[in-house]
Design an enzyme around this catalytic site. Structure first.
Site, PDB file in Angstrom:
ATOM      1  CB  ALA A  46      65.846  10.359  45.459  1.00  0.00           C
ATOM      2  CG  ASP A 233      66.609   8.668  41.586  1.00  0.00           C
ATOM      3  OD1 ASP A 233      65.619   8.258  40.944  1.00  0.00           O
ATOM      4  OD2 ASP A 233      67.006   8.149  42.649  1.00  0.00           O
ATOM      5  CG  ASN A 243      62.306   8.375  38.028  1.00  0.00           C
ATOM      6  OD1 ASN A 243      62.652   8.331  39.204  1.00  0.00           O
ATOM      7  ND2 ASN A 243      61.216   7.772  37.598  1.00  0.00           N
TER       8      ASN A 243
HETATM    9  O1  MRU Z   1      66.983   2.549  42.223  1.00  0.00           O
HETATM   10  P1  MRU Z   1      65.899   3.082  43.104  1.00  0.00           P
HETATM   11  O2  MRU Z   1      64.860   2.075  43.469  1.00  0.00           O
HETATM   12  O3  MRU Z   1      66.467   3.815  44.299  1.00  0.00           O
HETATM   13  O4  MRU Z   1      65.193   4.174  42.191  1.00  0.00           O
HETATM   14  C1  MRU Z   1      64.156   4.932  42.724  1.00  0.00           C
HETATM   15  C2  MRU Z   1      63.535   5.844  41.747  1.00  0.00           C
HETATM   16  O5  MRU Z   1      63.944   5.931  40.617  1.00  0.00           O
HETATM   17  C3  MRU Z   1      62.472   6.732  42.259  1.00  0.00           C
HETATM   18  O6  MRU Z   1      61.567   7.042  41.245  1.00  0.00           O
HETATM   19  C4  MRU Z   1      63.091   8.040  42.776  1.00  0.00           C
HETATM   20  O7  MRU Z   1      64.129   7.780  43.660  1.00  0.00           O
HETATM   21  C5  MRU Z   1      62.087   8.895  43.441  1.00  0.00           C
HETATM   22  S1  MRU Z   1      61.490   8.160  44.924  1.00  0.00           S
HETATM   23  C6  MRU Z   1      60.431   9.227  45.676  1.00  0.00           C
END
Ligand code: MRU
Length: 345
Positions: A46, A233, A243
């Protein structure tokens, strides 16, 4: 280098699709290329996609040939719409774009707008690193010496501009000299845990064990986990947390076994305008992400099967012990504590 940075009028990104096999840097020249990199998950996590989108908007401002403010503003809004549509769940994307647009709106001269768009994107990137370090300090205070921490997806330097959120907490505890051990969920289908978190922990010299996602419940039930740390997210106003898919199962199993469950988020991930988790859009990703894996030289599923591939799930707030932010830790009732934290200067 940072996960996302501005260099010589380009947005430079570590291409996370090819890690850990290859360290490749993408140098992007248009907002459309940045949007594609976000959609295809060359950059993911995110906070990282928020910073990438902000720099993408700066690219739009600086590449626009518009001579007057109205023309430049049209170009900016068009680019912002393309970037905003790249991925729907992480609120940091829209948050970063709004922040750059708001800063640009305060200027009347096109060249001044081109300047402040980049300055604001750079500020978002720099602040992210600062925020993660502060969040890390608050979170590390919760980690006892000798702790085993269960972690899902990737929340490290790669998911942010640098340092990380949940992995930043683990990293801070490690830097403080605490002995920590991380159980790393592999995180199907795109294996952010196996590919990215394991790679980062290896570089940092933090002890870890990679586990299949299906093993997490076993480790929780048999008393081998002290706490669960994840990123998010989007956090809704009532404390529901979106998340990476699979987080909900972990939270339920953690509560059942009396293990604390803490999402670690910058306050830019808290969305007070989204009342509950049911209001958070859940991204559905291409079926090939689930099926196009090769196992012992063979495809893992018959061709043509129907696939569902939600990229995120929602953990209702009743499973959340606390939410670690750069301004402190929010505890239930989250409706009150999150608002207080977000409104704290
Ligand atoms: O689909 P992604 O890899 O972008 O998903 C990421 C996550 O779910 C993370 O846990 C979230 O973005 C937090 S990152 C600090």
């Amino acid at each position: 280098m940072r996960t996302v940075e501005w260099n010589e009028e380009r947005v430079c990104l570590i291409d996370q699709r090819v890690l850990p096999a290859e360290f490749r840097v993408l140098r992007l020249e248009t907002p459309e290329e940045v949007a594609r990199a976000i959609r295809d998950m060359a950059v993911r996590g995110a906070p990282a996609i928020g910073a990438a989108a902000a720099f993408g908007l700066a690219l739009a401002a600086r590449r626009s040939r518009a001579a007057d403010r109205a023309g430049l503003w049209r170009d900016l809004e068009e680019a912002a719409a393309i970037l905003r549509a790249a991925r729907p769940t992480a609120v940091n994307l829209a948050w970063a774009l709004e922040r750059v647009l708001r800063r640009c709106a305060a200027e009347s001269d096109p060249d001044a707008i081109r300047g402040v768009a980049l300055a604001e994107a750079q500020a978002i990137a720099d602040e992210d690193v600062e925020v993660n370090r502060r969040l890390g300090e608050f979170g590390a205070a919760l980690i006892p010496d000798g702790a085993t921490i269960l972690h899902h997806c990737n929340t490290g330097a790669l998911a942010t501009v640098d340092y990380g959120t949940a992995l930043g907490v683990i990293r801070t505890a490690h830097e403080q000299g605490k002995r920590v051990h991380v159980l790393v969920d592999e995180t199907r289908p795109l294996l952010q845990g196996a590919r990215l978190t394991a790679w980062e922990l290896q570089q940092l010299g933090i002890p870890f064990t990679l586990i299949a996602d299906n093993a997490a419940g076993h480790f929780l039930r048999t008393g081998q986990v002290n706490l669960v740390l994840v990123g998010a997210d989007r956090v809704a106003a009532n404390g529901d947390v979106a998340n990476k898919i699979g987080t909900y199962k972990l939270a339920v199993a953690a509560k059942e076994n009396g293990v604390p469950f803490y999402p670690c988020v910058p306050t830019s991930t808290i969305d007070l305008s989204t009342p509950t988790g049911d209001d958070i859009p859940i991204e559905e990703r291409p079926p090939e992400e689930v099926t196009d894996l090769v196992f012992r030289g063979m495809p893992i599923a018959p061709s043509g099967v129907r696939v569902a591939n939600p990229a995120f799930d929602v953990t209702p707030h009743r499973y959340v012990t606390g939410i670690i932010t750069e301004k402190g830790i929010a505890y239930p009732p989250f409706g009150v504590s999150l608002r207080r934290i977000v409104e704290t200067p």
